[in-house]
Design a protein around this motif. Structure first.
Motif, PDB file in Angstrom:
ATOM      1  N   LEU A 228     -17.022  20.518  10.152  1.00 40.44           N
ATOM      2  CA  LEU A 228     -15.880  19.843   9.545  1.00 40.44           C
ATOM      3  C   LEU A 228     -14.716  19.856  10.530  1.00 40.44           C
ATOM      4  O   LEU A 228     -14.236  20.924  10.927  1.00 40.44           O
ATOM      5  N   LEU A 229     -14.272  18.669  10.932  1.00 42.24           N
ATOM      6  CA  LEU A 229     -13.213  18.531  11.925  1.00 42.24           C
ATOM      7  C   LEU A 229     -11.970  17.924  11.278  1.00 42.24           C
ATOM      8  O   LEU A 229     -12.063  16.951  10.528  1.00 42.24           O
ATOM      9  N   GLY A 230     -10.814  18.490  11.594  1.00 46.30           N
ATOM     10  CA  GLY A 230      -9.557  17.980  11.078  1.00 46.30           C
ATOM     11  C   GLY A 230      -8.828  17.115  12.085  1.00 46.30           C
ATOM     12  O   GLY A 230      -9.225  16.975  13.234  1.00 46.30           O
ATOM     13  N   TYR A 231      -7.741  16.522  11.634  1.00 44.64           N
ATOM     14  CA  TYR A 231      -6.823  15.665  12.390  1.00 44.64           C
ATOM     15  C   TYR A 231      -7.453  14.311  12.694  1.00 44.64           C
ATOM     16  O   TYR A 231      -7.252  13.370  11.965  1.00 44.64           O
ATOM     17  N   ASP A 232      -8.157  14.118  13.789  1.00 41.79           N
ATOM     18  CA  ASP A 232      -8.849  12.858  14.117  1.00 41.79           C
ATOM     19  C   ASP A 232      -7.858  11.739  14.430  1.00 41.79           C
ATOM     20  O   ASP A 232      -8.018  10.609  13.975  1.00 41.79           O
ATOM     21  N   GLN A 233      -6.854  12.081  15.229  1.00 46.39           N
ATOM     22  CA  GLN A 233      -5.921  11.063  15.703  1.00 46.39           C
ATOM     23  C   GLN A 233      -5.447  11.442  17.105  1.00 46.39           C
ATOM     24  O   GLN A 233      -6.055  12.265  17.765  1.00 46.39           O
ATOM     25  N   ASN A 234      -4.385  10.823  17.574  1.00 46.62           N
ATOM     26  CA  ASN A 234      -4.055  10.847  18.995  1.00 46.62           C
ATOM     27  C   ASN A 234      -3.643  12.209  19.527  1.00 46.62           C
ATOM     28  O   ASN A 234      -2.975  12.991  18.846  1.00 46.62           O
ATOM     29  N   ARG A 235      -4.023  12.435  20.796  1.00 48.53           N
ATOM     30  CA  ARG A 235      -3.493  13.563  21.544  1.00 48.53           C
ATOM     31  C   ARG A 235      -2.024  13.252  21.842  1.00 48.53           C
ATOM     32  O   ARG A 235      -1.704  12.379  22.621  1.00 48.53           O
ATOM     33  N   HIS A 236      -1.144  13.974  21.187  1.00 51.37           N
ATOM     34  CA  HIS A 236       0.293  13.824  21.390  1.00 51.37           C
ATOM     35  C   HIS A 236       0.923  15.029  20.736  1.00 51.37           C
ATOM     36  O   HIS A 236       0.222  15.940  20.288  1.00 51.37           O
ATOM     37  N   GLU A 237       2.263  15.072  20.639  1.00 52.33           N
ATOM     38  CA  GLU A 237       2.882  16.275  20.082  1.00 52.33           C
ATOM     39  C   GLU A 237       2.471  16.508  18.637  1.00 52.33           C
ATOM     40  O   GLU A 237       2.509  17.644  18.154  1.00 52.33           O
ATOM     41  N   GLU A 238       2.067  15.430  17.904  1.00 55.52           N
ATOM     42  CA  GLU A 238       1.607  15.623  16.530  1.00 55.52           C
ATOM     43  C   GLU A 238       0.409  16.560  16.465  1.00 55.52           C
ATOM     44  O   GLU A 238       0.192  17.246  15.464  1.00 55.52           O
ATOM     45  N   LEU A 239      -0.392  16.599  17.528  1.00 53.37           N
ATOM     46  CA  LEU A 239      -1.557  17.485  17.564  1.00 53.37           C
ATOM     47  C   LEU A 239      -1.146  18.933  17.338  1.00 53.37           C
ATOM     48  O   LEU A 239      -1.830  19.682  16.625  1.00 53.37           O
ATOM     49  N   ILE A 240      -0.044  19.337  17.930  1.00 50.86           N
ATOM     50  CA  ILE A 240       0.425  20.723  17.782  1.00 50.86           C
ATOM     51  C   ILE A 240       0.784  21.013  16.326  1.00 50.86           C
ATOM     52  O   ILE A 240       0.419  22.052  15.763  1.00 50.86           O
ATOM     53  N   GLU A 241       1.503  20.086  15.700  1.00 55.03           N
ATOM     54  CA  GLU A 241       1.866  20.261  14.290  1.00 55.03           C
ATOM     55  C   GLU A 241       0.620  20.415  13.425  1.00 55.03           C
ATOM     56  O   GLU A 241       0.569  21.271  12.529  1.00 55.03           O
ATOM     57  N   TRP A 242      -0.391  19.599  13.696  1.00 57.37           N
ATOM     58  CA  TRP A 242      -1.588  19.619  12.858  1.00 57.37           C
ATOM     59  C   TRP A 242      -2.425  20.873  13.065  1.00 57.37           C
ATOM     60  O   TRP A 242      -2.907  21.459  12.086  1.00 57.37           O
ATOM     61  N   ASP A 257     -14.195  23.574  11.422  1.00 57.70           N
ATOM     62  CA  ASP A 257     -14.999  23.938  12.600  1.00 57.70           C
ATOM     63  C   ASP A 257     -14.384  23.416  13.885  1.00 57.70           C
ATOM     64  O   ASP A 257     -14.905  23.672  14.972  1.00 57.70           O
ATOM     65  N   GLY A 258     -13.290  22.663  13.762  1.00 60.77           N
ATOM     66  CA  GLY A 258     -12.653  22.175  14.970  1.00 60.77           C
ATOM     67  C   GLY A 258     -11.675  21.051  14.693  1.00 60.77           C
ATOM     68  O   GLY A 258     -11.375  20.707  13.546  1.00 60.77           O
ATOM     69  N   THR A 259     -11.202  20.481  15.789  1.00 57.42           N
ATOM     70  CA  THR A 259     -10.190  19.432  15.761  1.00 57.42           C
ATOM     71  C   THR A 259     -10.732  18.202  16.482  1.00 57.42           C
ATOM     72  O   THR A 259     -11.344  18.318  17.549  1.00 57.42           O
ATOM     73  N   ALA A 260     -10.504  17.032  15.906  1.00 54.87           N
ATOM     74  CA  ALA A 260     -10.906  15.764  16.523  1.00 54.87           C
ATOM     75  C   ALA A 260      -9.666  15.043  17.034  1.00 54.87           C
ATOM     76  O   ALA A 260      -8.617  15.054  16.378  1.00 54.87           O
ATOM     77  N   VAL A 261      -9.792  14.419  18.208  1.00 53.90           N
ATOM     78  CA  VAL A 261      -8.654  13.723  18.815  1.00 53.90           C
ATOM     79  C   VAL A 261      -9.070  12.352  19.338  1.00 53.90           C
ATOM     80  O   VAL A 261     -10.243  12.100  19.597  1.00 53.90           O
TER      81      VAL A 261
END
Length: 468
Positions: A228-242, A257-261
């Motif tokens: 199960l991967l969360g986020y699944d959007q752009n590598r940018h500063e929002e990644l840190i928040e998520w 289980d991880g993060t998708a970008v």
């Protein structure tokens, strides 16, 4: 040694090298070990599967062999969509009946003509097999606060139903003989300006859905092993928040289980600081690039030079806000792909997935007219196939960097070259080098005291495979 170059090499095995002075010194350091590689590949979309069905059986089989066969790119990590995406022929959901909270009418019938046969045929061709990640672009409109395919949020009263939807999907595909390896909670939860299928989550709403609905549902139904991967959007500063939100919430974190970008925040920047932060936040979790493509372009047809030219623009060229416009200059498509794979692998990404495998000369079919480019372009009316330089670029990585490989250390004397190195499970070491300059460069590569002298052409990508 294999090279793809502006001068015409296409994953060509090299035995002779042109002379080049001032050799770049590269040392490969097998004792420096980093992440284990999950896989590299592309995506099964309705658009790609539909196009394959329009081609002759010979061309259809050749394309699948080129992506999954031993003679081809040997894709090992793939993605597909639950319900429709913009790269579908139209809007559809596996749960079309309004108010069907128990999903008694759930059906994947829409996928039986195209997606499922494409996946099954790829499975039959692939010797080593491949993993599949599935992502929803949106819940059916009747579950959302705006009753629309585009934008809006999942209504809280349907959180349980939407969690059940994932489980039903996994079961339906399993009954077709297709095991799904992983899922993302939502493709691009920050949205796409409501241009096509989308559904919005805040990080806190994603956590609420995961820890109290989706996670327990998957556990109860025997799918606790699905990644199960969360986020699944752009590598940018929002990644840190998520990632802060995902992993600071202990109840939610146990399900992730991880993060998708994705790569759409820039045509050149890797966002290494953000990737490093995401890794440090959860060093034992996956960090997977689930989507990237040449977007906002109609494909150049049988014109290799275009793919090596700094002429491509992305969505941000026209639409990025002023404070981010500088992140979206024109770019060379081959360089963007190779740069991104090398750069993200060197910053803890363990899987990298391209978007559509096959598109037509318009860059579709895409019901929203969101035209993009794929490594393989086809003209179904003429039954013609064009393997663009992006196909060979992908193969430099997917064919020679295998699942279970470990990224290893390296040093280099000239930062104009980009490179990454891995040790594969069979002991072979694969080194991928990108030369974005127009000049050939001499290279002296040192591995455990053994020095290999060769050169790389100008405007070229090279994979060196050293037996264990």
């Amino acid at each position: 040694m294999f090279e793809t170059s502006k001068s015409g090499n296409q994953l060509t095995e090299l035995t002779e090298f042109r002379q080049a002075e001032n050799a770049v010194q590269i040392s490969i350091l097998p004792d420096e070990k980093f992440q284990e590689i999950t896989g590299i590949g592309g995506s099964f979309t309705e658009a790609s599967a539909y196009l394959l069905n329009q081609l002759s059986e010979e061309n259809r089989n050749d394309i699948l062999e080129a992506y999954f066969g031993e003679s081809g790119a040997k894709y090992s990590l793939t993605r597909t969509h639950m319900n429709s995406s913009d790269f579908s022929l139209g809007n559809y959901s596996y749960a079309p009946v309004e108010g069907d909270t128990e999903l008694e009418h759930f059906s994947i019938e829409e996928d039986r003509d195209d997606l499922i046969p494409m996946i099954k045929d790829a499975m039959a061709i692939s010797k080593d097999g491949f993993k599949i990640i599935s992502s929803p672009w949106t819940a059916p409109p009747w579950m959302k606060d705006n009753n629309d395919w585009k934008g809006g949020k999942l209504l809280p009263e349907y959180y349980d139903t939407w969690g059940l939807f994932f489980s039903k999907y996994l079961t339906a595909y399993k009954e077709e003989g297709i095991d799904i390896w992983g899922i993302t909670v939502e493709n691009e939860p920050l949205g796409n300006d409501s241009n096509w299928e989308s559904m919005h989550f805040t990080p806190e709403e994603q956590n609420e859905f995961v820890k109290n609905h989706l996670g327990p549902q998957l556990e109860n139904d025997g799918y606790a092993d699905i990644k199960l991967l969360g986020y699944d959007q752009n590598r940018h500063e929002e990644l840190i928040e998520w990632v802060d939100a995902m992993y600071d919430d202990e109840e939610a974190a146990k399900y992730y289980d991880g993060t998708a970008v994705h790569w759409y925040a820039s045509t050149f920047k890797i966002f290494s600081d953000e990737l490093q932060y995401a890794h440090q936040k959860a060093p034992d979790k996956h960090l997977i690039q689930t989507e990237g493509t040449v977007d906002a372009e109609v494909p150049a047809w049988k014109d290799d030079e275009w793919y090596w030219s700094k002429e491509a623009t992305d969505w941000g060229w026209d639409w990025a806000p002023d404070d981010r416009k500088h992140l979206h200059p024109k770019y060379v498509p081959v360089y963007r792909y190779a740069r991104d794979m090398i750069g993200t692998l060197n910053n803890w990404v363990d899987g990298w997935i391209d978007w559509n495998m096959v598109l037509d000369r318009q860059g579709g079919p895409n019901w929203a007219e969101n035209w993009c480019v794929a490594p393989v372009i086809v003209d179904p009316e003429q039954d013609e196939v064009y393997y663009t330089p992006l196909y060979y670029t992908m193969a430099h990585f997917s064919k020679y960097i295998r699942p279970g490989a470990t990224r290893i250390g390296h040093t280099q004397s000239d930062d104009e070259l980009m490179l990454t190195a891995v040790q594969n499970p069979d002991g072979t070491i694969a080194v991928v080098i990108l030369n974005q300059t127009e000049e050939a460069r001499g290279i002296e590569l040192d591995l455990n005291g053994q020095v290999y002298a060769f050169s790389i052409d100008g405007s070229a990508l090279q994979t060196i495979l050293i037996s264990g």
